[in-house]
Motif scaffolding. Structure first.
Motif, mmCIF file in Angstrom:
data_model
loop_
_atom_site.group_PDB
_atom_site.id
_atom_site.type_symbol
_atom_site.label_atom_id
_atom_site.label_comp_id
_atom_site.label_asym_id
_atom_site.label_seq_id
_atom_site.Cartn_x
_atom_site.Cartn_y
_atom_site.Cartn_z
ATOM 1 N N GLY A 181 6.406 -18.622 5.382
ATOM 2 C CA GLY A 181 7.950 -18.072 5.087
ATOM 3 C C GLY A 181 7.823 -16.500 4.596
ATOM 4 O O GLY A 181 8.749 -15.923 4.686
ATOM 5 N N LYS A 182 6.561 -16.223 4.082
ATOM 6 C CA LYS A 182 6.513 -14.800 3.542
ATOM 7 C C LYS A 182 5.993 -13.759 4.322
ATOM 8 O O LYS A 182 4.795 -14.210 5.126
ATOM 9 N N GLY A 183 6.377 -12.756 4.487
ATOM 10 C CA GLY A 183 5.882 -11.598 5.329
ATOM 11 C C GLY A 183 4.598 -10.600 4.822
ATOM 12 O O GLY A 183 4.715 -10.552 3.546
ATOM 13 N N TYR A 184 3.873 -10.491 5.658
ATOM 14 C CA TYR A 184 2.678 -9.511 5.203
ATOM 15 C C TYR A 184 2.280 -8.634 6.383
ATOM 16 O O TYR A 184 2.709 -8.912 7.652
ATOM 17 N N VAL A 185 1.780 -7.428 5.945
ATOM 18 C CA VAL A 185 1.171 -6.437 6.942
ATOM 19 C C VAL A 185 -0.201 -6.086 6.647
ATOM 20 O O VAL A 185 -0.690 -6.422 5.685
ATOM 21 N N VAL A 186 -0.929 -5.868 7.827
ATOM 22 C CA VAL A 186 -2.443 -5.381 7.848
ATOM 23 C C VAL A 186 -2.564 -4.368 8.683
ATOM 24 O O VAL A 186 -2.125 -4.161 9.788
ATOM 25 N N LYS A 187 -3.380 -3.254 8.126
ATOM 26 C CA LYS A 187 -3.394 -1.811 8.847
ATOM 27 C C LYS A 187 -5.106 -1.613 9.033
ATOM 28 O O LYS A 187 -5.618 -1.919 7.927
ATOM 29 N N PHE A 188 -5.301 -1.235 10.120
ATOM 30 C CA PHE A 188 -6.832 -0.859 10.433
ATOM 31 C C PHE A 188 -6.830 0.541 10.541
ATOM 32 O O PHE A 188 -6.028 1.289 11.415
ATOM 33 N N SER A 189 -7.998 1.075 10.161
ATOM 34 C CA SER A 189 -8.400 2.449 10.584
ATOM 35 C C SER A 189 -9.862 2.692 10.443
ATOM 36 O O SER A 189 -10.496 1.913 9.836
ATOM 37 N N ASP A 190 -10.215 3.658 11.476
ATOM 38 C CA ASP A 190 -11.758 4.080 11.473
ATOM 39 C C ASP A 190 -11.915 5.301 10.656
ATOM 40 O O ASP A 190 -13.137 6.053 10.685
ATOM 41 N N LEU A 191 -11.001 5.678 9.793
ATOM 42 C CA LEU A 191 -11.185 6.981 9.042
ATOM 43 C C LEU A 191 -11.651 6.974 7.656
ATOM 44 O O LEU A 191 -11.499 5.764 7.258
ATOM 45 N N ASP A 192 -12.569 7.656 7.459
ATOM 46 C CA ASP A 192 -13.428 7.507 6.170
ATOM 47 C C ASP A 192 -12.516 7.258 4.815
ATOM 48 O O ASP A 192 -11.600 8.138 4.771
ATOM 49 N N GLY A 193 -12.887 6.297 4.005
ATOM 50 C CA GLY A 193 -11.756 5.805 2.904
ATOM 51 C C GLY A 193 -10.718 5.753 3.187
ATOM 52 O O GLY A 193 -9.777 5.912 2.101
ATOM 53 N N ALA A 194 -10.494 5.115 4.353
ATOM 54 C CA ALA A 194 -9.008 4.701 4.633
ATOM 55 C C ALA A 194 -8.381 3.568 3.586
ATOM 56 O O ALA A 194 -9.222 2.589 3.298
ATOM 57 N N TYR A 195 -7.425 3.814 3.087
ATOM 58 C CA TYR A 195 -6.480 2.847 2.206
ATOM 59 C C TYR A 195 -6.953 3.025 0.881
ATOM 60 O O TYR A 195 -6.143 2.234 -0.147
ATOM 61 N N GLU A 196 -8.153 3.580 0.336
ATOM 62 C CA GLU A 196 -8.446 3.293 -1.054
ATOM 63 C C GLU A 196 -7.263 4.088 -2.002
ATOM 64 O O GLU A 196 -6.928 3.315 -3.097
ATOM 65 N N THR A 197 -6.967 5.184 -1.463
ATOM 66 C CA THR A 197 -5.873 5.752 -2.174
ATOM 67 C C THR A 197 -4.629 5.143 -2.176
ATOM 68 O O THR A 197 -3.762 5.015 -3.185
ATOM 69 N N GLU A 198 -4.371 4.561 -0.867
ATOM 70 C CA GLU A 198 -2.919 3.798 -0.701
ATOM 71 C C GLU A 198 -2.919 2.538 -1.792
ATOM 72 O O GLU A 198 -1.713 2.379 -2.290
ATOM 73 N N ARG A 199 -3.947 2.018 -2.186
ATOM 74 C CA ARG A 199 -4.190 1.051 -3.133
ATOM 75 C C ARG A 199 -3.683 1.512 -4.516
ATOM 76 O O ARG A 199 -2.961 0.713 -5.120
#
Length: 308
Positions: free
Chosen positions: A47-65
């Motif tokens: 019942g709980k929603g989640y999202v997953v994102k994928f990227s091939d760019l260097d360092g993707a998502y480290e800053t987003e965290r």
């Protein structure tokens, strides 16, 4: 130079990643629209929603965290980060899903009604204490900016050599797209003259604050997503929203909000013009790369006609 293509994943690959972290109860996996640089999927677990994102760019998502933690702690409705990992050559980030649809899917009237709330969010982000961090420009996973000054950042992001980034070989756009070198250099020259106004105002910048990255239930803002987060003048975010909501006097509403709150905004006009030039210049390059000629022409006209 061809338009950037997001990673292409089969649902089975996405399912494997999600079950690894969220368990066997993962259901309703579906691709999501939006995101120019990521392939995005949603799912539901008990019942709980989640999202997953994928990227091939260097360092993707480290800053987003890092940004997720920063904004969540200040009460900004930014999705909470849960897992950052890799599968093959792709980085992925699993986050809690913020309910609502993009503001872009709301009617013009609904968007206008929610403008005061957006102004409030902009103001809150601009007031976040970043004094324990250093630097300007791109925010690293350690919370510090990558450049010693705003000018250094502006020069770097407009340099020809962008090896290993989204903008690698971008000078080819002058030859292969609608991007005009004389126009680009004119706007860049103007931008440099406004740097002294923007530089003293180092704060958090979302960097992509518009209707496609703002979620709503139709009556209120439920979340802020994505972002090209940097340290610099927070009026950059105001310039972005103002350009994406023409006819709403967004900049004037921002001024009134701060006047009523007793918050002074020094050099407002000059800083906003500098912000328009900064984001507009990047917009010209982006629209040319994506082949969005109407957006390119509209931005080109706006920037060339800006008055000091």
């Amino acid at each position: 130079m061809t338009a950037y293509e997001k990673p292409d994943l089969a649902i089975s690959e996405v399912e494997n990643v999600l079950r690894r972290h969220l368990g066997p109860e993962v259901a309703e996996i579906a691709p999501m629209s939006g995101g120019n640089l990521s392939s995005v999927f949603s799912c539901v677990v008990e019942g709980k929603g989640y999202v997953v994102k994928f990227s091939d760019l260097d360092g993707a998502y480290e800053t987003e965290r890092y940004v997720s933690n920063l904004l969540s702690n200040e009460g900004i409705p930014f999705p909470k980060s849960l897992v950052l990992d890799k599968t093959g050559q792709l980085a992925y980030l699993i986050m809690e899903r913020v309910e609502g649809r993009t503001l872009a899917d709301c009617t013009a009237e609904e968007q206008t009604r929610q403008l005061p709330e957006m102004i409030g969010i902009l103001s809150t982000m601009a007031e976040i204490d970043v004094g324990t961090t250093s630097g300007y420009g791109w925010i690293g996973p350690d919370g510090n900016g990558a450049y010693a000054s705003w000018k250094d950042f502006v020069v770097a992001v407009n340099a020809e050599d962008q090896t290993g980034t989204f903008w690698e070989n971008w000078y080819e756009l002058f030859r292969t797209s609608c991007l005009e070198r004389d126009v680009y250099e004119e706007i860049y020259s103007r931008l440099m003259t406004y740097i002294p106004y923007n530089e003293p105002n180092r704060r958090f910048i979302h960097g992509d604050f518009h209707q496609w990255n703002i979620l709503s239930d139709g009556t209120r803002i439920t979340g802020i997503i994505d972002g090209n987060c940097v340290y610099g003048d927070p009026l950059v975010d105001l310039a972005i929203l103002d350009r994406h909501m023409p006819g709403n006097d967004v900049a004037k509403s921002y001024q009134i909000y701060h006047e009523e709150a007793g918050i002074a905004i020094p050099d407002f006009k000059e800083r906003l013009i500098g912000a328009y030039y900064f984001k507009g210049l990047d917009g010209l390059r982006f629209y040319a790369k994506m082949g969005w000629k109407d957006a390119y022409q509209g931005t080109r006209s706006f920037l060339l006609n800006l008055k000091a």
